[in-house]
Write a protein that holds these residues in place. Structure first.
Motif, PDB file in Angstrom:
ATOM      1  N   MET A   1     -10.629   8.315  -3.433  1.00 33.19           N
ATOM      2  CA  MET A   1     -10.880   7.101  -4.215  1.00 33.19           C
ATOM      3  C   MET A   1      -9.573   6.395  -4.561  1.00 33.19           C
ATOM      4  O   MET A   1      -9.475   5.163  -4.503  1.00 33.19           O
ATOM      5  N   LEU A   2      -8.555   7.179  -4.933  1.00 30.98           N
ATOM      6  CA  LEU A   2      -7.262   6.591  -5.277  1.00 30.98           C
ATOM      7  C   LEU A   2      -6.615   5.935  -4.062  1.00 30.98           C
ATOM      8  O   LEU A   2      -6.022   4.849  -4.162  1.00 30.98           O
TER       9      LEU A   2
ATOM     10  N   THR B   1       0.840  -1.204   0.000  1.00 32.12           N
ATOM     11  CA  THR B   1       0.000   0.000   0.000  1.00 32.12           C
ATOM     12  C   THR B   1       0.870   1.247   0.000  1.00 32.12           C
ATOM     13  O   THR B   1       0.558   2.240  -0.672  1.00 32.12           O
TER      14      THR B   1
ATOM     15  N   ALA C   1      -8.249   4.708  -1.485  1.00 32.89           N
ATOM     16  CA  ALA C   1      -9.017   3.486  -1.229  1.00 32.89           C
ATOM     17  C   ALA C   1      -8.582   2.372  -2.172  1.00 32.89           C
ATOM     18  O   ALA C   1      -8.459   1.201  -1.773  1.00 32.89           O
ATOM     19  N   GLY C   2      -8.325   2.725  -3.437  1.00 33.30           N
ATOM     20  CA  GLY C   2      -7.847   1.740  -4.404  1.00 33.30           C
ATOM     21  C   GLY C   2      -6.500   1.170  -4.010  1.00 33.30           C
ATOM     22  O   GLY C   2      -6.239  -0.030  -4.159  1.00 33.30           O
ATOM     23  N   ALA C   3      -5.616   2.038  -3.479  1.00 34.23           N
ATOM     24  CA  ALA C   3      -4.300   1.579  -3.022  1.00 34.23           C
ATOM     25  C   ALA C   3      -4.451   0.600  -1.862  1.00 34.23           C
ATOM     26  O   ALA C   3      -3.745  -0.415  -1.791  1.00 34.23           O
ATOM     27  N   TRP C   4      -5.366   0.881  -0.931  1.00 34.76           N
ATOM     28  CA  TRP C   4      -5.605  -0.009   0.205  1.00 34.76           C
ATOM     29  C   TRP C   4      -6.136  -1.363  -0.268  1.00 34.76           C
ATOM     30  O   TRP C   4      -5.688  -2.417   0.210  1.00 34.76           O
ATOM     31  N   VAL C   5      -7.076  -1.339  -1.203  1.00 34.86           N
ATOM     32  CA  VAL C   5      -7.647  -2.596  -1.705  1.00 34.86           C
ATOM     33  C   VAL C   5      -6.577  -3.409  -2.426  1.00 34.86           C
ATOM     34  O   VAL C   5      -6.442  -4.622  -2.217  1.00 34.86           O
ATOM     35  N   ALA C   6      -5.795  -2.738  -3.300  1.00 34.66           N
ATOM     36  CA  ALA C   6      -4.735  -3.435  -4.029  1.00 34.66           C
ATOM     37  C   ALA C   6      -3.700  -4.007  -3.067  1.00 34.66           C
ATOM     38  O   ALA C   6      -3.220  -5.130  -3.246  1.00 34.66           O
TER      39      ALA C   6
ATOM     40  N   PHE D   1       2.155   1.888  -3.566  1.00 33.49           N
ATOM     41  CA  PHE D   1       1.144   2.542  -4.393  1.00 33.49           C
ATOM     42  C   PHE D   1       0.955   3.995  -3.960  1.00 33.49           C
ATOM     43  O   PHE D   1       0.741   4.881  -4.797  1.00 33.49           O
TER      44      PHE D   1
END
Length: 315
Positions: free
Chosen positions: A148-149, A115, A151-156, A118
């Motif tokens: 949003m970006l 994370t 959150a995307g980094a956390w999910v990835a 990213f």
């Protein structure tokens, strides 16, 4: 060493022993205190950054500082996952970690670490837009998109950690159980597997090494464009301000990525340097981040002074 037997009569480990960092026995107390101080300073420094960004209305709505706050939060947890275990290795306490605890540590480390990778890339992209596309920056990078970006980094990062933990611990482990490292990381744990680890080493090389190297190259590309744009600024004051803003980020990125790439792009390595290099990006970098960003950022220093006076940024 505890073991259990499954239906196929194969012996299975239930715990590991973390051997920790190599050190002279007479330095145990000193090293324990050093890492204790590092841990406390890391937590306090990053907590201070979080409080500063959160309490200053001029900072917590700007993408650059939202990303900085998230980085501080990640650093606090990364330090918590690693440093207490290192400190434990300098005490007479048991060095045993349960099998499930080893899984949790490996997952947490790779979740938080990826994370961060990213996030550093997002920070470079944010600086690229701010300096190279200043007129369109408010539209291209606003608070909502930044959230949003992130959150995307956390999910990835979570997916990455889950993949690495699953692949590592689906292998059979039947002894020995001594991990020649200071925490449960993939290369050290794989050496204890009672099966062929070629596929795992390949996945580690691709999923960690190449991803980290790719992020690093994207960051360098962003900064190549940033440097070119800065050189077009006519005033020396403008160039100095732009370089100062980006210099701190580039310093942190270099300190983090270079050791990371050194570890994971050399699958199967048993170099004694690996432990020392790993300490740098797992222990030292979380400590340096708040110092670097505080010392090189005038807005953060101004907000810190206001926070220290107990005053509001709106006054």
């Amino acid at each position: 060493m505890e073991k259990t037997k499954n239906n196929s009569m194969e012996t299975k480990l239930t715990d590991f022993i973390l051997l920790g960092l190599s050190h002279p026995p007479n330095l145990r107390t000193f090293l324990f205190l050093v890492f204790l101080v590092i841990y406390i300073l890391t937590q306090l420094g990053n907590m201070l950054i979080l409080l500063t960004v959160w309490t200053d209305p001029q900072l917590h709505i700007r993408p650059m500082y939202i990303l900085l706050g998230v980085l501080s939060f990640l650093d606090m947890w990364l330090s918590t996952v690693i440093v207490p275990r290192i400190m434990l290795s300098f005490t007479p306490a048991s060095k045993t970690i349960q099998f499930g605890g080893c899984i949790a540590q490996l997952y947490s480390f790779h979740f938080l670490g990826s994370t961060q990778c990213f996030l550093y890339t997002l920070m470079a992209y944010d600086r690229y837009l701010a300096i190279c596309q200043p007129l369109h920056y408010p539209v291209l990078m606003n608070g909502r998109l930044c959230t949003m970006l992130v959150a995307g980094a956390w999910v990835a990062g979570s997916i990455h950690g889950a993949i690495q933990a699953t692949l590592t611990f689906q292998l059979p482990y039947c002894g020995p159980n001594q991990v020649d490292y200071f925490f449960c990381d993939i290369p050290a744990v794989l050496r204890l597997a009672c099966a062929d680890t070629t596929v795992n080493e390949l996945v580690t090389f691709v999923d960690i090494g190449v991803v980290a190297a790719s992020c690093f190259l994207l960051i360098l590309l962003s900064y190549a464009n940033i440097v070119y744009a800065i050189l077009q600024i006519r005033t020396a004051d403008g160039r100095h301000k732009a370089f100062s803003t980006c210099g701190s980020h580039l310093t942190v990125v270099t300190v983090y990525y270079v050791p990371c790439i050194f570890i994971y792009l050399r699958p199967g390595s048993k170099s004694p340097l690996d432990g020392a290099v790993a300490v740098f990006y797992t222990v030292v970098t979380p400590l340096l981040n708040p110092l670097i960003y505080t010392l090189r950022n005038k807005e953060v220093k101004s907000a810190l002074r206001k926070l220290a006076r107990g005053g509001s940024a709106t006054k």
